[in-house]
Design an enzyme around this catalytic site. Sequence first.
Site, PDB file in Angstrom:
ATOM      1  N   ASP A 214       0.744  -1.141  -0.062  1.00 23.02           N
ATOM      2  CA  ASP A 214      -0.188   0.261   0.065  1.00 23.02           C
ATOM      3  C   ASP A 214       0.815   1.436   0.082  1.00 23.02           C
ATOM      4  O   ASP A 214       1.785   1.155  -0.566  1.00 23.02           O
ATOM      5  CB  ASP A 214      -0.901  -0.153   1.058  1.00 23.02           C
ATOM      6  CG  ASP A 214      -2.305   0.675   0.928  1.00 23.02           C
ATOM      7  OD1 ASP A 214      -2.234   1.829   0.549  1.00 23.02           O
ATOM      8  OD2 ASP A 214      -3.273   0.099   1.129  1.00 23.02           O
ATOM      9  N   HIS A 237       2.234   2.097  -2.991  1.00 30.30           N
ATOM     10  CA  HIS A 237       1.356   2.857  -3.759  1.00 30.30           C
ATOM     11  C   HIS A 237       1.956   4.185  -3.755  1.00 30.30           C
ATOM     12  O   HIS A 237       1.383   5.311  -4.004  1.00 30.30           O
ATOM     13  CB  HIS A 237      -0.076   2.956  -3.012  1.00 30.30           C
ATOM     14  CG  HIS A 237      -0.807   1.718  -3.262  1.00 30.30           C
ATOM     15  ND1 HIS A 237      -1.957   1.362  -2.946  1.00 30.30           N
ATOM     16  CD2 HIS A 237      -0.303   0.455  -4.123  1.00 30.30           C
ATOM     17  CE1 HIS A 237      -2.220   0.087  -3.287  1.00 30.30           C
ATOM     18  NE2 HIS A 237      -1.300  -0.586  -3.852  1.00 30.30           N
TER      19      HIS A 237
END
Length: 413
Positions: A214, A237
């Site tokens: 993430d 991310h």
Amino acid sequence: MQDIVSVILVLQLILTANSINIFKITDFGATRTKDISEALKKAWQNATESPTKSQILIPRGDWNLSQALLSGPNKAPMNLEVQGHLKAHPDPAKIRDKKKGWIGITNVDYLTISGGGILDGQGQEAWKNNDCKTNATCEKPPINLVLNAITNSIIQSITTKDSKFFHANCIWSRNVTFQNLTVSAPGDSPNTDGIHMARSSNITVIDSVIKTGDDCISMGDNLTDVVIKNVTCGPGHGISIGSLGKYQKEKDVKGIRVEGCIFNNTTNGIRVKTFRSSPVNTRVSDLHFIDLTMVNAANPIIFDQNYCPNKQCPSGLPGSVKISGVEINNVTGTSATQDVITFNCSSQACQNITIGTINLEYKGKKGSSATTFCRNIMPKFIKFTKQIPPVCHFNSVFLSVSQIYDQFMDNFM
């Protein structure tokens, strides 16, 4: 006689300043074959009560830890020296109070966490059952390292591995530095943000490597004076501010500097995301994104003010979060997406955006070149810099004629 007494007092102060009390968990009953939670808690309690510097020592080797909830206040500086490999139970149900994290530390001052050891959340089983992406009422798995209300502290030279949820968070804290931190989790592990910070000030992340599933670093509301420097991110991310604008009482974000970072095969580089149909007037300002290298990173720079995961917001209403005072300079490398820079802004919400050198190449479809997407924005440009590809040159959709004229004139004043 008075002089001798003064000398003795000075010597005592020097000796006290340099002395350190060491509390080794094995002196409190810790063994390699059983849960060390109680032993660690006892060592911690002794350290918090020490009037002089103290160290809680977890020696080399493998140690099983069910949960450690460690609180202050402390009377003197403390060092949690993690030399060993701490292992969480694979089953998240075995952790009693998940909201407080696997290792939860709160209300301490002058804490150092170091030692070169590993905080291993063993999150594989939790990842299989994590439905938080689609279930708003899901029970969130525990965070590896929860830091709440800590001040003047350093987390350095440790690894957090395979957390069941976020690897570390830093909330309601001040003057905290993460240095030489290693975060490690597979690229497909859900919600394994490297570091999440919010409601804090003077937070620094430097010289660290974050590989996760993430956001490498995510930033929430009420955050001021953050420096992120020399961080290598990927997989992950990227580095995100937000999402913001979902809750009524959110407070401003100000003074964020991301410098000298590398984004290696990330799904985003730098991202600012705010909710569409936001009910708040949060302000995000004084942002600096400098000397960044993209290595096949998708969306190297993306400002998204129409963020709406799982269709959680009404359509057709503009967001009200204001973004202003942004500097983007010397961003180079390669992109996995054609729009290497995206400003998807609400009307009047992205203001005073300054752009310097950009040199980003699209490495996707053969014959296609890098482009930019700009909505409701016309940035200013630093003189004598070049943008490859051209950024927002009269392609800002939905700007009024007067806005285009005003911003055009700003660039030449």
